[in-house]
Scaffold this active site. Sequence first.
Site, mmCIF file in Angstrom:
data_model
loop_
_atom_site.group_PDB
_atom_site.id
_atom_site.type_symbol
_atom_site.label_atom_id
_atom_site.label_comp_id
_atom_site.label_asym_id
_atom_site.label_seq_id
_atom_site.Cartn_x
_atom_site.Cartn_y
_atom_site.Cartn_z
ATOM 1 N N GLU A 3 20.736 -2.734 3.042
ATOM 2 C CA GLU A 3 20.711 -3.349 1.715
ATOM 3 C C GLU A 3 21.982 -3.016 0.929
ATOM 4 O OE1 GLU A 3 16.878 -2.020 0.067
ATOM 5 O OE2 GLU A 3 16.349 -1.848 2.183
ATOM 6 N N CYS A 29 18.276 0.296 5.711
ATOM 7 C CA CYS A 29 18.937 -0.209 6.912
ATOM 8 C C CYS A 29 20.222 -0.949 6.602
ATOM 9 C CB CYS A 29 18.001 -1.162 7.655
ATOM 10 S SG CYS A 29 16.463 -0.416 8.194
ATOM 11 N N ARG A 68 0.825 -1.208 0.000
ATOM 12 C CA ARG A 68 0.000 0.000 0.000
ATOM 13 C C ARG A 68 0.857 1.254 0.000
ATOM 14 N NH1 ARG A 68 0.313 -3.104 4.338
ATOM 15 N NH2 ARG A 68 0.760 -2.225 6.390
#
Length: 760
Positions: free
Chosen positions: A403, A401, A123
């Site tokens: 990646e 964070c 969403r």
Amino acid sequence: YKETENEPMIIRRAKAFEKVLKNMTIEIWDDELIVGNHGGNGRRSAPVFPEWGTYWLEKELDEILESRKQDRFIVPQKVKEDLKSIFPYWKGKTVYERYRAMLPEETKRIRDAYIFTRDLFERGGYGHAAYDTPKVLKVGFKGIKEEVQERLRKLEKTNAKDQEKRLFYEAVLITSDAAIHFAHRFSEKAKFLAKKETNEVRKRELEKIAEVCAWVPENPARDFWEAVQVAWFLQLLVQIESNGNSVSPGRLDQYLYPYFKKDLEEGRLTIEQAQELLDCFWLKLNEIIKVWDKEATRVHPGFPMTQDVTIGGQTPDGFDATNELSYLMLNAQEHIRLQNPQFTVRIHKNTPDDFLMRVAEVVRFGTGMPAMFGDEICIPAIIRTTGVPLDRARDYRIVGCAELTPRGLQGRANGAYFNVARVVDLALNDGVDRLTGEKIGLSTGDPTKFKTFNEVIDAVKKQMAYFIEHNVTNNLIVDMVQRELTPHVFLSSIIEGCIEKGRDITWGGSLYGVTPTQPVGMATAADSLTAVKKLVFDEKKLTMAELKEALDSNFEGVRGEEIRQMLLKAPKYGNDDDEADFMVKKFTDIFFDELEKHRDIDGRPYATLILTLGSTVPHGWRTGATADGRKAKTPVSDSMSPTNGADKNGPTAVLKSASKIDQIRTMQGNILNLKFNRSILEDERALRKFALMIRTYLVDLKGLEVQVNVVDSKTLRDAQKHPEKYKDLIIRVAGYSARFVELAKEMQDDIIARTEHEAL
């Protein structure tokens, strides 16, 4: 959207972006040098993005936003009225509604049982990207437009694929012009303010701002001030286009260094002026904030935007990349000490000792930053999964964070917060949820009839395969809907590969890509298996029937507490105990093996990101008692860290345990939290020992990441009681830092419960 209903969606998205930039309220705040605002209702205000979902706003707008436990917003009455007026238009048109309508019923049932959640992607926008700052610095959007126009001229009108490219290129031209015009608006605003300004120093600053914004990002940056302003405009514009988070500026000490060095050599800039500009940039990153629904705030508590600035590491040809700006950015972190940026340092075997000591000094200030990543494993992990060339892998940035993102890669994180602790528990209960009695998983056999531990492992493997398949299905539907409804045109224009291919990132336009899935409760799961193996099958102190009865009753039966204490005393990950650590490796390999069988919508790999954010709490709420001795509805374990309080042998034992996991398979990163009492890092000798410990883990043991909270639990408990005294207390949650007093009590309690090391 109403004005463009008959046009292709990619053009509609571009025109919507253009109209927002032309009409939104712009502000130049007092005394700032780097300009550009995110919202118009104060420096920390959030835009709303109805195209991704309005169902939750309709429920939460009047009450919950201002009164909920987590991430509260003040919503002015006029804003409420405006939002309510648009709800009818968006009914049935949003990403969330389309996704739910397309989701297969069995997958929907599992998703709603909260075995996994893709959370914001269901969403919200993608985000999770490091854009090509060097390209925009070098050519500006004027250069990007020229490149796109040249590619347009070469297209064949009768070729269907070229017609798709044409639409993408036309959309990029719209967003590029919109970005240029947006900057020009700030130039005009600065000129207007300069004419009224009576303070001569501020007047000159405003005139400089006007000059900077008239030139960039339209044209190539000419000096350090312009380069920093470009970095901010890019961050801001991507955030305005979409409500995705984890949009990261990348390796700014590398990108900005040529401008810094040239200005310094030619006498246009002093170290003090450069530091002030960086400090201003650090402050601006704290203006970005998003408003999300209640479910999302439980997973992402504390308004995390995870805009990662990465420093240090290696150059693409393998030399140490540390430079003067690396130190100035550490200074900026010391000066500002807020929750943004998410700040990362790359460490490798040739990282200078004095740089690592300076990193340790900044860590000691207690914001949980910088996080520290090890090149010795990160670079091989990137190459193993993506096949990128070595020079690109060496040039990786951290997104969000944790990646790992080489140039040209876009990772669709997250691919799910996936409750592996619950998967193990379902394997120990024949697929039946221990809290609800609902059959959620597969029938993998009555556990009371298992004769060997291998039968337990077989049941875990089957449940894991079943749930990962549904997770991949869920991701596929989300990605299909995002392609159809929400192309990310502006972001695509600054991601390497998209212009070359003539394709949006939602359609696989980046050069490389992965979709990572995040296991939640890893230590809870592995420690549960260790306890079952040792107590039931090796030492035969328990039967499976006795264990099942204890877990079903949440340890409330006649022998409940006795059995719980037996489980708690079983070997635990985080103590350099080979028995427990072997099980963590075995279990993570089961997860890696199953996940790596799959490919995403673009045929790209699935990868692992061991990261929980705040989902330890909501996933814990949905998880019954577990065989490691954990009680029902309490938090599961965090990221790659040991279970709270289970690590008894100090920080070096934690690091040695973590090093036994096959971290080359966590290509998208992992998070290992440590918490130190503030007193033990006070003297120089202790700080040097700390720096050596970090170097040993990241270089010699080839650990991927470690991050440190420096705070005592007494302070945190006092902050719970007297939040007004601790408004500036920044704490590490998982892969990000947040204001402690803005976290819900459940999350605060989870952080307080983490082991607090009092010796090195």
